[in-house]
Design a protein around this motif. Structure first.
Motif, PDB file in Angstrom:
ATOM      1  N   HIS A   1       0.862  -1.186   0.000  1.00  0.00           N
ATOM      2  CA  HIS A   1       0.000   0.000   0.000  1.00  0.00           C
ATOM      3  C   HIS A   1       0.899   1.236   0.000  1.00  0.00           C
ATOM      4  O   HIS A   1       2.063   1.169   0.364  1.00  0.00           O
ATOM      5  CB  HIS A   1      -0.943   0.010   1.212  1.00  0.00           C
ATOM      6  CG  HIS A   1      -0.224   0.082   2.522  1.00  0.00           C
ATOM      7  ND1 HIS A   1       0.266  -1.037   3.158  1.00  0.00           N
ATOM      8  CD2 HIS A   1       0.130   1.136   3.296  1.00  0.00           C
ATOM      9  CE1 HIS A   1       0.863  -0.669   4.284  1.00  0.00           C
ATOM     10  NE2 HIS A   1       0.804   0.636   4.383  1.00  0.00           N
ATOM     11  N   PHE A   2       0.341   2.337  -0.461  1.00  0.00           N
ATOM     12  CA  PHE A   2       1.073   3.605  -0.438  1.00  0.00           C
ATOM     13  C   PHE A   2       0.953   4.217   0.949  1.00  0.00           C
ATOM     14  O   PHE A   2      -0.045   4.044   1.639  1.00  0.00           O
ATOM     15  CB  PHE A   2       0.500   4.580  -1.466  1.00  0.00           C
ATOM     16  CG  PHE A   2       0.765   4.168  -2.878  1.00  0.00           C
ATOM     17  CD1 PHE A   2       1.990   4.409  -3.476  1.00  0.00           C
ATOM     18  CD2 PHE A   2      -0.213   3.517  -3.608  1.00  0.00           C
ATOM     19  CE1 PHE A   2       2.235   4.024  -4.777  1.00  0.00           C
ATOM     20  CE2 PHE A   2       0.020   3.121  -4.912  1.00  0.00           C
ATOM     21  CZ  PHE A   2       1.249   3.371  -5.488  1.00  0.00           C
ATOM     22  N   ILE A   3       1.974   4.939   1.342  1.00  0.00           N
ATOM     23  CA  ILE A   3       1.943   5.705   2.580  1.00  0.00           C
ATOM     24  C   ILE A   3       1.734   7.159   2.184  1.00  0.00           C
ATOM     25  O   ILE A   3       2.444   7.671   1.313  1.00  0.00           O
ATOM     26  CB  ILE A   3       3.261   5.550   3.368  1.00  0.00           C
ATOM     27  CG1 ILE A   3       3.463   4.105   3.791  1.00  0.00           C
ATOM     28  CG2 ILE A   3       3.273   6.489   4.572  1.00  0.00           C
ATOM     29  CD1 ILE A   3       4.814   3.836   4.415  1.00  0.00           C
TER      30      ILE A   3
ATOM     31  N   LEU B   1       5.886   5.007  -2.087  1.00  0.00           N
ATOM     32  CA  LEU B   1       5.967   3.578  -2.346  1.00  0.00           C
ATOM     33  C   LEU B   1       7.273   3.124  -1.708  1.00  0.00           C
ATOM     34  O   LEU B   1       8.332   3.674  -2.017  1.00  0.00           O
ATOM     35  CB  LEU B   1       5.985   3.293  -3.849  1.00  0.00           C
ATOM     36  CG  LEU B   1       6.181   1.840  -4.256  1.00  0.00           C
ATOM     37  CD1 LEU B   1       5.024   0.976  -3.757  1.00  0.00           C
ATOM     38  CD2 LEU B   1       6.311   1.738  -5.764  1.00  0.00           C
ATOM     39  N   VAL B   2       7.190   2.172  -0.802  1.00  0.00           N
ATOM     40  CA  VAL B   2       8.354   1.746  -0.028  1.00  0.00           C
ATOM     41  C   VAL B   2       8.713   0.311  -0.389  1.00  0.00           C
ATOM     42  O   VAL B   2       7.835  -0.552  -0.510  1.00  0.00           O
ATOM     43  CB  VAL B   2       8.068   1.858   1.486  1.00  0.00           C
ATOM     44  CG1 VAL B   2       9.239   1.373   2.312  1.00  0.00           C
ATOM     45  CG2 VAL B   2       7.711   3.288   1.850  1.00  0.00           C
ATOM     46  N   GLY B   3      10.013   0.044  -0.545  1.00  0.00           N
ATOM     47  CA  GLY B   3      10.479  -1.291  -0.855  1.00  0.00           C
ATOM     48  C   GLY B   3      11.758  -1.625  -0.118  1.00  0.00           C
ATOM     49  O   GLY B   3      12.460  -0.732   0.370  1.00  0.00           O
TER      50      GLY B   3
ATOM     51  N   SER C   1       8.176  -3.357  10.110  1.00  0.00           N
ATOM     52  CA  SER C   1       8.520  -2.337  11.107  1.00  0.00           C
ATOM     53  C   SER C   1       8.193  -0.930  10.611  1.00  0.00           C
ATOM     54  O   SER C   1       8.012  -0.019  11.416  1.00  0.00           O
ATOM     55  CB  SER C   1       9.998  -2.427  11.485  1.00  0.00           C
ATOM     56  OG  SER C   1      10.815  -1.925  10.447  1.00  0.00           O
ATOM     57  N   LEU C   2       8.121  -0.739   9.301  1.00  0.00           N
ATOM     58  CA  LEU C   2       7.813   0.570   8.729  1.00  0.00           C
ATOM     59  C   LEU C   2       6.327   0.787   8.495  1.00  0.00           C
ATOM     60  O   LEU C   2       5.902   1.888   8.162  1.00  0.00           O
ATOM     61  CB  LEU C   2       8.544   0.737   7.385  1.00  0.00           C
ATOM     62  CG  LEU C   2      10.055   0.752   7.443  1.00  0.00           C
ATOM     63  CD1 LEU C   2      10.627   0.726   6.029  1.00  0.00           C
ATOM     64  CD2 LEU C   2      10.552   1.960   8.200  1.00  0.00           C
ATOM     65  N   ASP C   3       5.539  -0.260   8.645  1.00  0.00           N
ATOM     66  CA  ASP C   3       4.109  -0.182   8.343  1.00  0.00           C
ATOM     67  C   ASP C   3       3.368   0.524   9.477  1.00  0.00           C
ATOM     68  O   ASP C   3       3.007  -0.089  10.478  1.00  0.00           O
ATOM     69  CB  ASP C   3       3.542  -1.576   8.101  1.00  0.00           C
ATOM     70  CG  ASP C   3       2.148  -1.539   7.511  1.00  0.00           C
ATOM     71  OD1 ASP C   3       1.527  -0.455   7.516  1.00  0.00           O
ATOM     72  OD2 ASP C   3       1.684  -2.592   7.061  1.00  0.00           O
TER      73      ASP C   3
END
Length: 112
Positions: A75-77, A87-89, A101-103
């Motif tokens: 999902h987008f933050i 968008l995180v990867g 941990s970043l969610d």
């Protein structure tokens, strides 16, 4: 874009209408093809012989096949301070743990 240890984020002014799981699948297919990666100039990289725009090439591997455990947060933050979508990867052995941990949705109920 921005990066952090074993990961990256890309930002968008408007929420992209893409399927993140489908994007992740396509990237993992390219990884499995072990395509050569090369620096072209300060604004481009070559992947599999095709030139792609890049906001600041930092080549860490010579082939997509050397990338391990590529994962995207599904999902987008929304960054409400800068009014943009992220968008995180992650890559590497602990990519799933890092993404968890970043969610912020898991950490703070009601977080978009």
């Amino acid at each position: 874009h921005s990066d952090f240890k074993h990961g990256f984020s890309m930002y968008f002014e408007h929420r992209p209408s893409i399927s993140i799981p489908e994007l992740e699948e396509k990237v993992n297919k390219m990884i499995s093809e072990a395509l050569p990666i090369a620096y072209v100039d300060d604004q481009h990289v070559s992947i599999g012989g095709k030139c792609h725009p890049c906001t600041g090439p930092r080549i860490h591997v010579s082939s997509t096949g050397k990338i391990e455990n590529f994962r995207l947060m599904h999902h987008f933050i929304y960054d409400r301070f800068k009014r943009r979508y992220l968008l995180v990867g992650c890559v590497g052995e602990k990519s799933d743990e890092i993404l968890a941990s970043l969610d912020l949705r898991r950490q703070r109920p009601g977080w978009e």
